[in-house]
Design a protein around this motif. Structure first.
Motif, PDB file in Angstrom:
ATOM      1  N   MET A 114      39.784  51.395  39.546  1.00 11.53           N
ATOM      2  CA  MET A 114      40.690  50.333  39.920  1.00 11.53           C
ATOM      3  C   MET A 114      40.052  49.007  39.554  1.00 11.53           C
ATOM      4  N   GLY A 115      40.765  48.195  38.809  1.00  8.39           N
ATOM      5  CA  GLY A 115      40.273  46.895  38.412  1.00  8.39           C
ATOM      6  C   GLY A 115      40.655  45.835  39.430  1.00  8.39           C
ATOM      7  N   SER A 116      40.117  44.636  39.238  1.00  8.85           N
ATOM      8  CA  SER A 116      40.376  43.530  40.146  1.00  8.85           C
ATOM      9  C   SER A 116      40.713  42.282  39.350  1.00  8.85           C
ATOM     10  N   LEU A 117      41.675  41.542  39.852  1.00 10.75           N
ATOM     11  CA  LEU A 117      42.049  40.256  39.275  1.00 10.75           C
ATOM     12  C   LEU A 117      41.763  39.206  40.331  1.00 10.75           C
ATOM     13  N   TYR A 118      40.833  38.315  40.025  1.00 13.13           N
ATOM     14  CA  TYR A 118      40.500  37.214  40.936  1.00 13.13           C
ATOM     15  C   TYR A 118      41.209  35.972  40.420  1.00 13.13           C
ATOM     16  N   TYR A 119      41.965  35.331  41.279  1.00 11.69           N
ATOM     17  CA  TYR A 119      42.742  34.163  40.856  1.00 11.69           C
ATOM     18  C   TYR A 119      42.496  33.005  41.810  1.00 11.69           C
ATOM     19  N   GLY A 120      42.145  31.864  41.252  1.00 12.56           N
ATOM     20  CA  GLY A 120      41.878  30.693  42.066  1.00 12.56           C
ATOM     21  C   GLY A 120      40.630  30.890  42.906  1.00 12.56           C
ATOM     22  N   ASP A 121      40.620  30.283  44.092  1.00 13.50           N
ATOM     23  CA  ASP A 121      39.448  30.370  44.956  1.00 13.50           C
ATOM     24  C   ASP A 121      39.567  31.468  46.011  1.00 13.50           C
ATOM     25  N   THR A 122      40.530  32.370  45.833  1.00 16.12           N
ATOM     26  CA  THR A 122      40.716  33.471  46.762  1.00 16.12           C
ATOM     27  C   THR A 122      39.588  34.488  46.596  1.00 16.12           C
TER      28      THR A 122
ATOM     29  N   PRO B 262      41.177  28.949  37.868  1.00 14.95           N
ATOM     30  CA  PRO B 262      40.233  29.995  37.442  1.00 14.95           C
ATOM     31  C   PRO B 262      40.821  31.399  37.588  1.00 14.95           C
ATOM     32  N   LEU B 263      40.479  32.235  36.623  1.00 11.48           N
ATOM     33  CA  LEU B 263      40.984  33.600  36.570  1.00 11.48           C
ATOM     34  C   LEU B 263      39.868  34.500  36.055  1.00 11.48           C
ATOM     35  N   ARG B 264      39.677  35.651  36.725  1.00  7.26           N
ATOM     36  CA  ARG B 264      38.621  36.575  36.296  1.00  7.26           C
ATOM     37  C   ARG B 264      39.142  38.003  36.396  1.00  7.26           C
ATOM     38  N   PHE B 265      38.934  38.763  35.330  1.00  6.93           N
ATOM     39  CA  PHE B 265      39.311  40.171  35.267  1.00  6.93           C
ATOM     40  C   PHE B 265      38.036  41.000  35.446  1.00  6.93           C
ATOM     41  N   VAL B 266      38.048  41.943  36.378  1.00  7.51           N
ATOM     42  CA  VAL B 266      36.897  42.816  36.596  1.00  7.51           C
ATOM     43  C   VAL B 266      37.383  44.254  36.472  1.00  7.51           C
ATOM     44  N   PHE B 267      36.744  44.997  35.582  1.00  5.62           N
ATOM     45  CA  PHE B 267      37.142  46.376  35.313  1.00  5.62           C
ATOM     46  C   PHE B 267      36.118  47.343  35.885  1.00  5.62           C
ATOM     47  N   GLN B 268      36.606  48.423  36.475  1.00  2.92           N
ATOM     48  CA  GLN B 268      35.723  49.447  37.018  1.00  2.92           C
ATOM     49  C   GLN B 268      35.069  50.225  35.882  1.00  2.92           C
ATOM     50  N   GLU B 269      35.836  50.536  34.850  1.00  5.48           N
ATOM     51  CA  GLU B 269      35.330  51.310  33.717  1.00  5.48           C
ATOM     52  C   GLU B 269      34.582  50.389  32.751  1.00  5.48           C
TER      53      GLU B 269
ATOM     54  N   GLY C 190      55.672  46.537  49.661  1.00  3.50           N
ATOM     55  CA  GLY C 190      56.225  45.251  49.251  1.00  3.50           C
ATOM     56  C   GLY C 190      55.809  44.895  47.846  1.00  3.50           C
ATOM     57  N   ARG C 191      55.991  43.648  47.526  1.00  2.00           N
ATOM     58  CA  ARG C 191      55.601  43.146  46.217  1.00  2.00           C
ATOM     59  C   ARG C 191      55.098  41.725  46.368  1.00  2.00           C
ATOM     60  N   SER C 192      54.366  41.254  45.392  1.00  2.00           N
ATOM     61  CA  SER C 192      53.803  39.902  45.416  1.00  2.00           C
ATOM     62  C   SER C 192      54.030  39.233  44.076  1.00  2.00           C
ATOM     63  N   THR C 193      53.994  37.915  44.096  1.00  2.00           N
ATOM     64  CA  THR C 193      54.102  37.106  42.885  1.00  2.00           C
ATOM     65  C   THR C 193      53.105  35.957  42.995  1.00  2.00           C
ATOM     66  N   ILE C 194      52.397  35.674  41.889  1.00  2.00           N
ATOM     67  CA  ILE C 194      51.532  34.499  41.822  1.00  2.00           C
ATOM     68  C   ILE C 194      51.961  33.646  40.636  1.00  2.00           C
ATOM     69  N   TRP C 195      51.677  32.363  40.730  1.00  2.00           N
ATOM     70  CA  TRP C 195      51.948  31.411  39.652  1.00  2.00           C
ATOM     71  C   TRP C 195      50.657  31.250  38.867  1.00  2.00           C
ATOM     72  N   LEU C 196      50.677  31.576  37.587  1.00  2.00           N
ATOM     73  CA  LEU C 196      49.495  31.458  36.732  1.00  2.00           C
ATOM     74  C   LEU C 196      49.566  30.158  35.948  1.00  2.00           C
ATOM     75  N   HIS C 197      48.481  29.407  35.992  1.00  2.00           N
ATOM     76  CA  HIS C 197      48.405  28.107  35.305  1.00  2.00           C
ATOM     77  C   HIS C 197      47.046  28.015  34.620  1.00  2.00           C
ATOM     78  N   PRO C 198      46.987  27.425  33.422  1.00  2.00           N
ATOM     79  CA  PRO C 198      45.726  27.366  32.673  1.00  2.00           C
ATOM     80  C   PRO C 198      44.568  26.680  33.400  1.00  2.00           C
ATOM     81  N   SER C 199      44.863  25.808  34.355  1.00  2.00           N
ATOM     82  CA  SER C 199      43.785  25.076  35.032  1.00  2.00           C
ATOM     83  C   SER C 199      43.197  25.827  36.226  1.00  2.00           C
TER      84      SER C 199
END
Length: 104
Positions: free
Chosen positions: A1-9, A61-68, A50-59
């Motif tokens: 399972m991968g992880s997407l870190y967005y903003g300061d969360t 921070p965004l980080r993709f972390v992969f388990q594999e 449920g479901r979620s939605t986030i607003w992605l903006h170039p300014s």
């Protein structure tokens, strides 16, 4: 399972590695063009329904972390489907990969 870190969360968004690899291609392309958009997904098993939605903006921070450790082979059709939704007014909707039937 991968992880997407967005903003300061501190708590990541959990997305299966293969799906996250395909999303990364589409998201990086849009952000490289300085485009903002939404990303929506259904909550995975083990989380409240449920479901979620986030607003992605170039300014932001965004980080993709992969388990594999190795990158999966990407499906051009899935990337195109995600990119098509990214260009719609509803933004990217994470959909399941449609695997080709044997013999197609």
């Amino acid at each position: 399972m991968g992880s997407l870190y967005y903003g300061d969360t501190a708590e990541p968004i959990q997305i299966e590695d293969r799906a996250l690899a395909h999303l990364k291609v589409v998201i990086a392309t849009k952000l490289r063009r300085n485009e903002s958009f939404t990303l929506s997904w259904r909550h995975p098993d083990g989380e409240p329904v449920g479901r979620s939605t986030i607003w992605l903006h170039p300014s932001i921070p965004l980080r993709f972390v992969f388990q594999e450790p190795s990158s999966p082979e990407l499906s051009r059709a899935w990337i195109e489907e995600l990119a098509h939704s990214a260009n719609s007014s509803g933004g990217i909707t994470l959909v399941e990969e449609h695997l080709a039937e044997a013999g197609e």
